[in-house]
Write a protein that holds these residues in place. Structure first.
Motif, PDB file in Angstrom:
ATOM      1  N   UNK A   1       0.829  -1.213   0.000  1.00  0.00           N
ATOM      2  CA  UNK A   1       0.000   0.000   0.000  1.00  0.00           C
ATOM      3  C   UNK A   1       0.858   1.256   0.000  1.00  0.00           C
ATOM      4  N   UNK A   2       1.919   1.260   0.802  1.00  0.00           N
ATOM      5  CA  UNK A   2       2.797   2.432   0.822  1.00  0.00           C
ATOM      6  C   UNK A   2       3.590   2.533  -0.479  1.00  0.00           C
ATOM      7  N   UNK A   3       3.938   1.387  -1.063  1.00  0.00           N
ATOM      8  CA  UNK A   3       4.664   1.421  -2.329  1.00  0.00           C
ATOM      9  C   UNK A   3       3.819   2.068  -3.422  1.00  0.00           C
ATOM     10  N   UNK A   4       2.521   1.846  -3.394  1.00  0.00           N
ATOM     11  CA  UNK A   4       1.636   2.491  -4.377  1.00  0.00           C
ATOM     12  C   UNK A   4       1.685   4.004  -4.259  1.00  0.00           C
ATOM     13  N   UNK A   5       1.954   4.491  -3.053  1.00  0.00           N
ATOM     14  CA  UNK A   5       2.051   5.937  -2.827  1.00  0.00           C
ATOM     15  C   UNK A   5       3.461   6.458  -3.057  1.00  0.00           C
ATOM     16  N   UNK A   6       4.337   5.586  -3.587  1.00  0.00           N
ATOM     17  CA  UNK A   6       5.702   6.012  -3.867  1.00  0.00           C
ATOM     18  C   UNK A   6       6.604   6.021  -2.659  1.00  0.00           C
ATOM     19  N   UNK A   7       6.311   5.187  -1.658  1.00  0.00           N
ATOM     20  CA  UNK A   7       7.088   5.162  -0.422  1.00  0.00           C
ATOM     21  C   UNK A   7       7.609   3.760  -0.172  1.00  0.00           C
ATOM     22  N   UNK A   8       8.908   3.640   0.068  1.00  0.00           N
ATOM     23  CA  UNK A   8       9.497   2.380   0.506  1.00  0.00           C
ATOM     24  C   UNK A   8       9.414   2.359   2.026  1.00  0.00           C
ATOM     25  N   UNK A   9       8.505   1.553   2.569  1.00  0.00           N
ATOM     26  CA  UNK A   9       8.207   1.616   4.006  1.00  0.00           C
ATOM     27  C   UNK A   9       9.401   1.278   4.882  1.00  0.00           C
ATOM     28  N   UNK A  10      10.374   0.535   4.365  1.00  0.00           N
ATOM     29  CA  UNK A  10      11.541   0.206   5.172  1.00  0.00           C
ATOM     30  C   UNK A  10      12.433   1.390   5.467  1.00  0.00           C
ATOM     31  N   UNK A  11      12.169   2.526   4.832  1.00  0.00           N
ATOM     32  CA  UNK A  11      12.995   3.721   5.028  1.00  0.00           C
ATOM     33  C   UNK A  11      12.186   4.910   5.542  1.00  0.00           C
ATOM     34  N   UNK A  12      10.923   4.679   5.904  1.00  0.00           N
ATOM     35  CA  UNK A  12      10.078   5.708   6.518  1.00  0.00           C
ATOM     36  C   UNK A  12       9.647   5.226   7.905  1.00  0.00           C
ATOM     37  N   UNK A  13       9.824   6.071   8.908  1.00  0.00           N
ATOM     38  CA  UNK A  13       9.539   5.682  10.291  1.00  0.00           C
ATOM     39  C   UNK A  13       8.049   5.732  10.570  1.00  0.00           C
ATOM     40  N   UNK A  14       7.424   4.563  10.594  1.00  0.00           N
ATOM     41  CA  UNK A  14       6.003   4.443  10.918  1.00  0.00           C
ATOM     42  C   UNK A  14       5.825   3.308  11.921  1.00  0.00           C
ATOM     43  N   UNK A  15       4.706   3.327  12.625  1.00  0.00           N
ATOM     44  CA  UNK A  15       4.318   2.216  13.492  1.00  0.00           C
ATOM     45  C   UNK A  15       2.979   1.697  12.997  1.00  0.00           C
ATOM     46  N   UNK A  16       2.961   0.415  12.621  1.00  0.00           N
ATOM     47  CA  UNK A  16       1.727  -0.230  12.175  1.00  0.00           C
ATOM     48  C   UNK A  16       1.192  -1.115  13.283  1.00  0.00           C
ATOM     49  N   UNK A  17      -0.091  -1.066  13.498  1.00  0.00           N
ATOM     50  CA  UNK A  17      -0.744  -1.980  14.442  1.00  0.00           C
ATOM     51  C   UNK A  17      -1.224  -3.195  13.658  1.00  0.00           C
ATOM     52  N   UNK A  18      -0.382  -4.230  13.588  1.00  0.00           N
ATOM     53  CA  UNK A  18      -0.712  -5.393  12.760  1.00  0.00           C
ATOM     54  C   UNK A  18      -1.566  -6.408  13.512  1.00  0.00           C
ATOM     55  N   UNK A  19      -2.081  -6.039  14.674  1.00  0.00           N
ATOM     56  CA  UNK A  19      -3.062  -6.897  15.342  1.00  0.00           C
ATOM     57  C   UNK A  19      -4.470  -6.646  14.799  1.00  0.00           C
ATOM     58  N   UNK A  20      -4.621  -5.589  13.986  1.00  0.00           N
ATOM     59  CA  UNK A  20      -5.923  -5.272  13.399  1.00  0.00           C
ATOM     60  C   UNK A  20      -6.135  -6.066  12.113  1.00  0.00           C
ATOM     61  N   UNK A  21      -7.361  -6.117  11.641  1.00  0.00           N
ATOM     62  CA  UNK A  21      -7.668  -6.778  10.387  1.00  0.00           C
ATOM     63  C   UNK A  21      -7.234  -5.919   9.208  1.00  0.00           C
ATOM     64  N   UNK A  22      -7.160  -6.549   8.052  1.00  0.00           N
ATOM     65  CA  UNK A  22      -6.615  -5.886   6.878  1.00  0.00           C
ATOM     66  C   UNK A  22      -7.447  -4.687   6.446  1.00  0.00           C
ATOM     67  N   UNK A  23      -8.769  -4.755   6.635  1.00  0.00           N
ATOM     68  CA  UNK A  23      -9.596  -3.633   6.202  1.00  0.00           C
ATOM     69  C   UNK A  23      -9.628  -2.496   7.213  1.00  0.00           C
TER      70      UNK A  23
END
Length: 816
Positions: free
Chosen positions: A124-146
């Motif tokens: 999803x971030x790649x579609x926005x032109x962002x390589x997520x491995x080089x942008x500092x974000x915190x994802x809550x991956x305990x949530x569902x995909x939607x």
């Protein structure tokens, strides 16, 4: 309540006061995280990996992936994300191999739902032109995909809950329990965290309230009710009582230290250095540096493989993704501790940079304009020159520590600046970076001017002295030139196409080689010629797989390899990120700036277009400064100012005292023996008040709590302790004089020793009791019961007392 005939609603007033205290954020969440090589990170990584495998002695039950798979497939199809898994390459049946900088051991313990959600968020971030491995974000991956949409906000931490899985994109792993507490504003360094698991710490942080919010609420309540509080009796008397209590404590600390008369005193030369072959030392630095992220601060792994294209190294178990072009590394490894010990002998403990004045800076500004390095606006020059003069001036840089990364760094610090010695194999150099005042806002012009180093010194590797060499200052000019980038070679899939993205990214291409054409005026302004042909290395990583390596030319002989690649900021907007030219391609830690030669226009991106004309920005111009020189400060005789009112100087000596032998400090224990500390090492160094750290209290002993203040204290004392001899004579057990111990009272009034000859609980506390319980087995998938388990645990009350006494270790410092 009524006031002047009006109803005063304290609750509403308090709420408005709290809102008025709101301010924009100024610190990214990465500032609260542990360093990548911290021992606490490695312990937490092992704990988190094991905790996901087993819980209460029972292996984790497999999760039915079919319940979530259809939702994930629908998200991929609706958003045109494709079917690839570029981050983890996970497959069903527990197969997973993350990129080499991720926590693959933790990924192996996660369910398919979590792994696929990480992949979808990456795409999803790649579609926005962002390589997520080089942008500092915190994802809550305990949530569902939607529900895990819009998670690309950089630098900000979301609300932490007890059961969430907070994934840090730049780390490739989760937030640890200690870090979660720190993000809540809890001072973890002052907490005794020894037996708590990572899950327990995360649960504690998730149920806590952020301390800054709590503090603001309390201050707001005090502000609106202060006129309703009863006044104190005598504030001056209370303050005097506090001062008197502190004086009594200071006197007690001084009296607890005995045995200084039994030590032998010698002179201490803090400027003494040895000579060595610098080529040999740089070779040792190369072979002892970190070759893989799993090595940490002191370890070495094997076997090590090295990429023949870009020089990246990794151990065989960690490497493999990205593919690279691996061959066995030929380096004969050297233990980091051995190199560190030898190299410190070449370094003076205190240095100064002399010769830089306002007249010198003005001449450098004029010289920069004459040689084509650009001009500086009056506003920028005034801000920058004042900061430089304040940093140089009489600043004394003191040795702090050696930092082991892919390149060794020796760190010196002064109140307003940092001086780093980077041990790069071909061009080792000193770099001076000025600290921006904490009062400056985030978008301050001064902060932007001081992001990069302002001065450097490259010493001759064929010599024996790390202090000799010409200084260069980076004048804060900005120049923009038009350059041409011409496609060469053949067309290959773009980064977006290689991820399998659909829509307008499907089938996109880029050139396997690019030629950079630079005008002559830009070449004069550059620190190094960047014109030439660059070959794409799509298997060697970097953001968006963008690494290009410059093909060799006559102008590059003897210089480090030059690269061209996409280098995004960790917290900035994606549209402001640019391609850069640099000799450094290593993955950087947070708050570390890469040294770049030039930057392309942020709008430029790789494409199949045959030729581009774009802007090249050059930030800063390096100008030689013959007047500046780096010198060691002081030997055994040090010039210091007599006092605040007396500015005359006197010569004083630095000395240290150690025992002649172990037997000379063998003391007799009596009823009060453990209430005193026998001196094993004393050190006296004259300090100038202008250069003293805040920890020193003039005219009084200060007692340092090792557990909570030890790291900071020893870092501040490193410039002294690194020159002290090792106490090898005390490395063996020594027989003490005959001790007769009888009952006496400790500070709390409790009898420490109940009978003659028993151990004193103040200096040798009794271990806590061990309790045993039998825990019944649990139901397994076949309907039967698992085996019962016998679990041991300490008595919590006694364990708390034991740890409180065991960790109560102190050192004392005194400044006259």
């Amino acid at each position: 309540m009524k006031k002047d005939g009006k109803i005063e609603n304290l609750a509403e007033t308090w709420a408005l006061t709290v809102k008025d205290m709101k301010r924009p954020w100024s610190t990214p969440f990465e500032s609260f995280l542990l360093d990548t090589d911290s021992p606490n990170i490695h312990r937490a990584r092992l704990d988190l990996s094991a905790a996901r495998d087993y819980k209460d002695g029972v292996q984790r039950k497999p999760t039915d992936w079919n319940r979530c798979e259809s939702r994930h497939q629908r998200a991929r199809q609706d958003e045109q994300l494709g079917a690839l898994r570029p981050l983890t390459s996970w497959q069903e049946a527990g197969i997973c191999k993350g990129l080499d900088w991720t926590w693959n051991d933790w990924l192996l313990t996660q369910t398919e739902r979590v792994l696929d959600l990480l992949e979808i968020s990456t795409l999803r971030m790649a579609k926005d032109g962002v390589d997520s491995g080089f942008k500092a974000c915190i994802w809550n991956v305990s949530q569902n995909v939607d529900r895990q949409t819009g998670s690309g906000r950089t630098a900000l931490a979301p609300c932490l809950t007890p059961n969430m899985i907070p994934w840090v994109t730049t780390r490739g792993g989760p937030v640890t329990g200690r870090e979660a507490l720190a993000l809540q504003g809890i001072p973890v360094r002052e907490l005794l965290l020894t037996s708590e698991s990572e899950d327990q710490l995360a649960d504690l942080a998730g149920n806590a309230m952020t301390t800054t919010v709590v503090g603001s609420s309390m201050l707001a309540a005090l502000k609106i009710t202060v006129d309703k509080l009863a006044p104190g009796d005598d504030a001056e008397r209370d303050a005097a009582a506090i001062e008197e209590a502190l004086a009594v404590e200071d006197d007690a600390v001084a009296k607890r230290i005995i045995g200084e008369d039994l030590l032998k005193t010698s002179q201490l030369d803090l400027a003494k250095v040895t000579k060595a072959d610098l080529r040999e030392m740089l070779d040792l630095a190369e072979r002892s540096s970190r070759h893989c992220q799993c090595e940490g601060r002191s370890g070495t792994s094997s076997p090590i493989e090295e990429c023949s294209a870009c020089g990246y190294r990794a151990c065989k178990s960690c490497g493999g993704r990205p593919d690279h072009h691996y061959t066995p590394c030929k380096n004969v490894r050297v233990q980091p501790g051995e190199f560190e010990k030898r190299f410190k002998e070449l370094l003076p403990m205190r240095v100064q940079i002399a010769g830089v004045t306002s007249q010198v800076l003005s001449s450098l500004r004029k010289k920069a304009e004459e040689v084509g390095k650009g001009t500086v606006t009056t506003r920028d020059w005034d801000l920058w020159s004042k900061a430089v003069l304040d940093a140089f001036g009489t600043a004394e840089f003191r040795f702090r520590y050696m930092k082991r990364q892919y390149t060794w760094t020796a760190v010196y610090e002064a109140p307003n600046a940092t001086l780093d010695l980077f041990l790069q194999n071909k061009t080792p150099e000193w770099r001076l970076t000025i600290k921006c005042p904490a009062t400056e806002p985030v978008n301050s012009p001064l902060r932007a001017l001081l992001v990069h180093p302002v001065a450097r010194l490259r010493f001759d590797v064929s010599g024996q002295d790390v202090l000799g060499g010409p200084w260069e200052l980076c004048v804060p000019s900005r120049q923009t030139f038009k350059i041409d980038i011409v496609g060469r070679g053949e067309l290959v899939p773009s980064w977006h196409a290689s991820l399998g993205l659909g829509g307008h990214y499907e089938g996109t291409q880029r050139w396997s080689e690019v030629e950079v054409v630079v005008p002559e005026a830009a070449t004069k302004a550059l620190d190094r010629d960047i014109a030439g042909t660059y070959s794409l290395l799509p298997k060697c990583g970097q953001a968006m797989n963008s690494l290009h390596k410059k093909q060799g030319s006559d102008t590059d002989k003897g210089l480090p390899q030059l690269y061209f690649f996409f280098d995004p900021t960790r917290c900035g907007e994606a549209e402001d990120d640019s391609y850069v030219f640099s000799t450094s391609i290593e993955r950087l830690d947070a708050a570390t700036e890469r040294a770049v030669i030039a930057i392309l226009d942020p709008k430029w991106r790789e494409s199949a277009k045959a030729q581009h004309t774009t802007n090249l920005e050059i930030r800063g111009g390096w100008i030689a400064c013959e007047e500046a020189h780096l010198t060691a400060v002081g030997g055994s005789d040090i010039a210091v100012i007599n006092g605040k009112n007396d500015t005359s100087q006197k010569l004083d000596q630095a000395t240290y005292s150690v025992p002649v032998s172990a037997e000379s400090i063998s003391s007799k224990l009596d009823n009060e023996g453990c209430s005193h500390a026998t001196a094993l090492l004393t050190c006296r160094v004259p300090l100038d008040p202008a250069h003293s750290e805040p920890m020193w209290r003039q005219g009084a002993w200060g007692e340092i709590d090792i557990l909570h203040q030890g790291n900071a204290t020893f870092a501040n004392l490193a410039w002294i302790t690194e020159r002290l001899p090792s106490l090898e004579g005390l490395s063996k057990w020594t027989t003490l004089a005959e001790a007769t111990v009888s009952s006496f009272l400790c500070e709390s009034g409790r009898a420490n020793c109940q009978a003659e000859g028993t151990a004193c609980e103040r200096c040798a506390p009794r271990a806590p009791k061990i309790h045993w319980i039998k825990r019944a087995g649990k139901k397994n998938k076949n309907g039967g019961n698992t085996k019962s388990t016998i679990i041991a645990f300490e008595d919590k009350l006694e364990a708390g007392r034991y740890e409180h006494v065991s960790y109560r270790v102190h050192i004392c410092i005194y400044w006259t």
